[in-house]
Scaffold this motif. Sequence first.
Motif, PDB file in Angstrom:
ATOM      1  N   ARG A   1      -3.088  -3.184   4.802  1.00  0.00           N
ATOM      2  CA  ARG A   1      -3.923  -2.253   5.571  1.00  0.00           C
ATOM      3  C   ARG A   1      -3.086  -1.328   6.460  1.00  0.00           C
ATOM      4  O   ARG A   1      -3.601  -0.723   7.390  1.00  0.00           O
ATOM      5  CB  ARG A   1      -4.938  -3.041   6.404  1.00  0.00           C
ATOM      6  CG  ARG A   1      -5.970  -3.724   5.517  1.00  0.00           C
ATOM      7  CD  ARG A   1      -7.078  -4.386   6.283  1.00  0.00           C
ATOM      8  NE  ARG A   1      -8.066  -4.944   5.364  1.00  0.00           N
ATOM      9  CZ  ARG A   1      -9.115  -4.283   4.901  1.00  0.00           C
ATOM     10  NH1 ARG A   1      -9.311  -3.028   5.266  1.00  0.00           N
ATOM     11  NH2 ARG A   1      -9.963  -4.857   4.058  1.00  0.00           N
TER      12      ARG A   1
ATOM     13  N   CYS B   1       0.844  -1.192   0.000  1.00  0.00           N
ATOM     14  CA  CYS B   1       0.000   0.000   0.000  1.00  0.00           C
ATOM     15  C   CYS B   1       0.877   1.239   0.000  1.00  0.00           C
ATOM     16  O   CYS B   1       2.067   1.172   0.322  1.00  0.00           O
ATOM     17  CB  CYS B   1      -0.961   0.005   1.196  1.00  0.00           C
ATOM     18  SG  CYS B   1      -0.164   0.334   2.796  1.00  0.00           S
TER      19      CYS B   1
ATOM     20  N   GLU C   1      -4.222   2.571   6.501  1.00  0.00           N
ATOM     21  CA  GLU C   1      -5.558   2.915   6.994  1.00  0.00           C
ATOM     22  C   GLU C   1      -5.520   4.241   7.759  1.00  0.00           C
ATOM     23  O   GLU C   1      -5.769   4.298   8.961  1.00  0.00           O
ATOM     24  CB  GLU C   1      -6.091   1.795   7.891  1.00  0.00           C
ATOM     25  CG  GLU C   1      -6.528   0.562   7.143  1.00  0.00           C
ATOM     26  CD  GLU C   1      -7.786   0.804   6.334  1.00  0.00           C
ATOM     27  OE1 GLU C   1      -8.708   1.488   6.833  1.00  0.00           O
ATOM     28  OE2 GLU C   1      -7.849   0.331   5.188  1.00  0.00           O
TER      29      GLU C   1
ATOM     30  N   ASP D   1      -5.581  -8.742   0.044  1.00  0.00           N
ATOM     31  CA  ASP D   1      -5.934  -7.859   1.154  1.00  0.00           C
ATOM     32  C   ASP D   1      -5.387  -8.466   2.445  1.00  0.00           C
ATOM     33  O   ASP D   1      -6.041  -9.266   3.102  1.00  0.00           O
ATOM     34  CB  ASP D   1      -7.457  -7.702   1.225  1.00  0.00           C
ATOM     35  CG  ASP D   1      -7.872  -6.707   2.294  1.00  0.00           C
ATOM     36  OD1 ASP D   1      -6.984  -6.117   2.938  1.00  0.00           O
ATOM     37  OD2 ASP D   1      -9.086  -6.524   2.481  1.00  0.00           O
TER      38      ASP D   1
ATOM     39  N   SER E   1     -10.399   1.111   3.245  1.00  0.00           N
ATOM     40  CA  SER E   1     -11.502   0.188   3.514  1.00  0.00           C
ATOM     41  C   SER E   1     -12.701   0.833   4.204  1.00  0.00           C
ATOM     42  O   SER E   1     -13.702   0.157   4.424  1.00  0.00           O
ATOM     43  CB  SER E   1     -11.000  -0.974   4.383  1.00  0.00           C
ATOM     44  OG  SER E   1     -10.603  -0.506   5.657  1.00  0.00           O
TER      45      SER E   1
END
Length: 354
Positions: free
Chosen positions: A168, A86, A171, A163, A116
């Motif tokens: 993540r 990411c 985030e 994922d 998300s």
Amino acid sequence: MRRPLRRTLPVLAAVALALGACPAAAHAFGEDEDHPPTGPSGGASGNTLTAGVGTNVKVKQVSGGKGGSSSKPVAPVDPNWKPPSCWYEPVATPEQLKDSVESLKKGGELVHVTPSLSWGEELMVNHYEKGKAQSDGAKGYKNFNIGKNGKFWRGVMNPDVKDTLEARQCETNLFWQDADDVPDIKNAPTPEILAGYAYNKIKVPDTKVEMKPEARSTVNLPTWIWLDKGAFEPVKVRAELPGTGIWAETTAKPVGLHLDPGTADAETFPAGGDCAVGADGGIGTPYRKGAAKEEPPCGVTYLRATGGEPYRLKASITWEITWEGTGGAGGDLPNGTFEGTQDIDVQEIQSINR
């Protein structure tokens, strides 16, 4: 001046869901004519912030073969290497964010604030229009920062990876960044990140070697194998992130061919089956008349005939991967391989004219 980042806390996520936030639906996105849509959309469309969270990185193959219909990305030799999961990108001007919230007030789509998490009207208005702080103490924005020069940034997950927990790490809620400035934070976009993203976009030609004899060989007589110097030229892919000036070009250069005869009843040339790229850029030497019994620079001799089923000759090209990018940056990435398989029938005749 960069505003401090806010990690999305579990309690904040729970409040957001209660007030109208939810995971976003996926929307198709396109990178360019060479790489069709592969994930959700991202950024802004027209005057509104789109709901998707895919990347806006532009990718283009700038040199080298386009590859055949069965081409696919090279597989990294290092099993532990992973592409970036990411990173952060600029996605909306103050005006685009405002228009998105105005659309939301009229029943439009929720606005993604993290990869998300979407926010409904109340949270968007409170934080980005009225300037109210979040529950973690992060300061809000007045009137979407209208009049300021810059953009709101958001995390995106690499559409080429699963994922995972690593995906993540971005985030962080939609945050402001002044123009001509890149946030000095973990997972901020860098040339190296773009180079790693471009790795999976490299399309190399199908690995099909030239052979003499073709398809049918003879026990104890060498099969000459080679690749034309023009068939496997270096392949270069460019990735750039609009609005940041950050770019990288990842280049795959063929450096060797490995032969696996498909049976233990065979000898390879050289021993071990590793054929290097020659000074002229080719691999091996094309067969010449009268050289049937000579040991080829690159090839295989089968010691036993096939018994109905052909041998499956595997030819794996090793590609050396390097990159260069913004500001003179550059380095190496793990070598990649691309494998092709060809059927070989072997007959018992001990001599042959060719």
